[in-house]
Design an enzyme around this catalytic site. Structure first.
Site, short mmCIF file in Angstrom:
data_model
loop_
_atom_site.label_atom_id
_atom_site.label_comp_id
_atom_site.label_asym_id
_atom_site.label_seq_id
_atom_site.Cartn_x
_atom_site.Cartn_y
_atom_site.Cartn_z
N GLU A 316 1.02 -1.25 -0.06
CA GLU A 316 0.06 0.11 -0.02
C GLU A 316 0.84 1.22 0.17
O GLU A 316 0.64 2.08 -0.94
CB GLU A 316 -0.92 -0.03 1.14
CG GLU A 316 -1.68 1.25 1.41
CD GLU A 316 -2.44 1.22 2.63
OE1 GLU A 316 -3.47 1.84 2.70
OE2 GLU A 316 -2.10 0.47 3.73
N HIS A 317 1.92 1.27 1.04
CA HIS A 317 2.66 2.53 0.93
C HIS A 317 4.04 1.92 0.73
O HIS A 317 4.64 1.02 1.46
CB HIS A 317 2.61 2.98 2.39
CG HIS A 317 1.30 3.54 2.86
ND1 HIS A 317 0.40 2.66 3.58
CD2 HIS A 317 0.68 4.84 2.81
CE1 HIS A 317 -0.41 3.35 3.80
NE2 HIS A 317 -0.38 4.52 3.54
#
Length: 398
Positions: A316-317
């Site tokens: 996600e990040h």
């Protein structure tokens, strides 16, 4: 946080653990959805009392205008100014992302147009947990406003005064105090108290994400978003900053996944010590649990091996604090990427303007994060004149 050598076996174990957890979560969420779909408000109210300790028969499902007025008196001008600035940044990006109408003539007398229409009714899921995430309200409602969505409702299991004030500033008039898989079911299928929507937006815990995926055959969703995932890759850098970035995401939930990948044994040890030191300064944080159960420091043989794993995991990040411009060229699967040592992940969560509703569970291999394009429909319109008809007919006969 344990230090592991990045081997094919380690990769498989990490990916398999994510898949196994998803399967177990889906089974639980499916039962809740089936109950709400069958018993409507009775099931919704029962789950609210069981999981969120909220008696909806006493409080009502929807936040009242009186509650919003009280909340406005309890928040500071500084908070409102911060919301205005964050919303301005999100709006700037959303306006750039919005699809535009266009027309092209493919043959004499034949024109194809794209018209852009907003989705009619949407539901924005705002996580409750320890805190109701005001930032998520911005990330879902601001793009909806830019897209021109006429009917927006928000749901949150524990809406606090700041959330209510932000909702008022953004023009959201309907906020339901419901959450979890039961809220997703209510939005997807409707109950006497909660209207059915056309599409559901927003991140949540693993049960919310599973519920969104389950109802997606009947109600559109934005993307699977949750639980949180964070990766940092660096061969050198400031160990304290790297540890802080990992912990900033690890504290979101007990099952938040945080990974540091490096080719340096020395830096791996430094980051491990920094994580322990910073955890000692954060008593009661969920990061202590998540770093032990869902996190790891991975030592890769090379930059290429590290990037291959990153692309396979599709976090996600992703943060690239050092040598960022070179390494990012090797990345093709991540929800969002932060470049350079000053690119702290929490800045993207709140204020840069980039949307923080991002794909998790490997979905970054298939799509990017939320944008204003997700709130509209691009409809193709075809104009064919008599001249165009004859031109195409001749072409077809040939």
């Amino acid at each position: 946080m344990q230090i592991l050598t990045l081997t094919p076996q380690t990769e498989e174990r990490l990916l398999a653990r994510r898949a196994q957890d998803a399967a177990e979560t889906h089974a639980i969420a499916a039962k809740i959805i089936a109950d709400v779909r069958r018993n409507r408000d009775a099931a919704l109210f029962a789950y609210a009392k069981k999981f969120d300790h909220t008696d909806l028969r006493r409080t009502g499902v929807w936040i009242t205008q009186k509650e919003i007025r009280v909340a406005q008196k309890a928040t500071s001008a500084g908070f409102r100014k911060a919301i205005e600035k964050a919303a301005e940044n999100v709006r700037t990006v959303a306006e750039k992302q919005l699809p535009r109408p266009w027309t092209v003539e493919t043959s004499p007398g034949v024109k194809i147009h794209q018209v852009v229409r907003p989705i009619e009714a949407i539901g924005c899921y705002i996580p409750g947990g320890q805190f109701s995430l005001v930032s998520t309200l911005l990330m879902t409602v601001v793009p909806a406003n830019v897209a021109g969505v006429p009917n927006v409702v928000a749901v949150c299991p524990a809406p606090n005064p700041k959330l209510l004030v932000a909702a008022g500033m953004l023009g959201v008039e309907r906020i339901a105090r419901i959450g979890g898989a039961q809220a997703i079911a209510a939005l997807a299928y409707g109950t006497k108290s909660v209207p059915r929507v056309d599409k559901i937006f927003g991140p949540g815990n693993k049960y919310v994400t599973a519920a969104k995926q389950i109802v997606s055959s009947d109600c559109a969703i934005d993307l699977p978003a949750g639980p949180t995932e964070a990766m940092v890759f660096a061969e050198q850098g400031n160990a304290r900053w790297i540890a802080a970035d990992l912990l900033a995401q690890a504290e979101h939930a007990k099952d938040a996944a945080s990974f540091f990948i490096t080719t340096s044994h020395g830096l791996a040890g430094e980051v491990q010590r920094e994580i322990q030191n910073q955890l000692a300064e954060l008593p009661g944080t969920m990061a202590r649990c998540s770093t032990q159960s869902s996190g790891a420091i991975l030592i890769a043989e090379s930059v290429d091996q590290a990037c291959e794993f990153i692309n396979r995991f599709a976090p996600e990040h992703l943060s690239l604090p050092e040598n960022a411009e070179t390494v990012v060229q090797k990345i093709h699967s991540a929800g969002t990427v932060f470049l350079g040592p000053w690119g702290a992940q929490p800045l993207g969560d709140y204020a840069t303007g980039s949307n923080h509703v991002l794909p998790t569970g490997g979905w970054a291999r298939r799509r990017g994060g939320l944008s204003s394009a997700d709130f509209v429909k691009c409809i193709s319109v075809q104009t064919i004149t008599g001249k165009g008809f004859l031109h195409l007919a001749v072409r077809i006969r040939r």
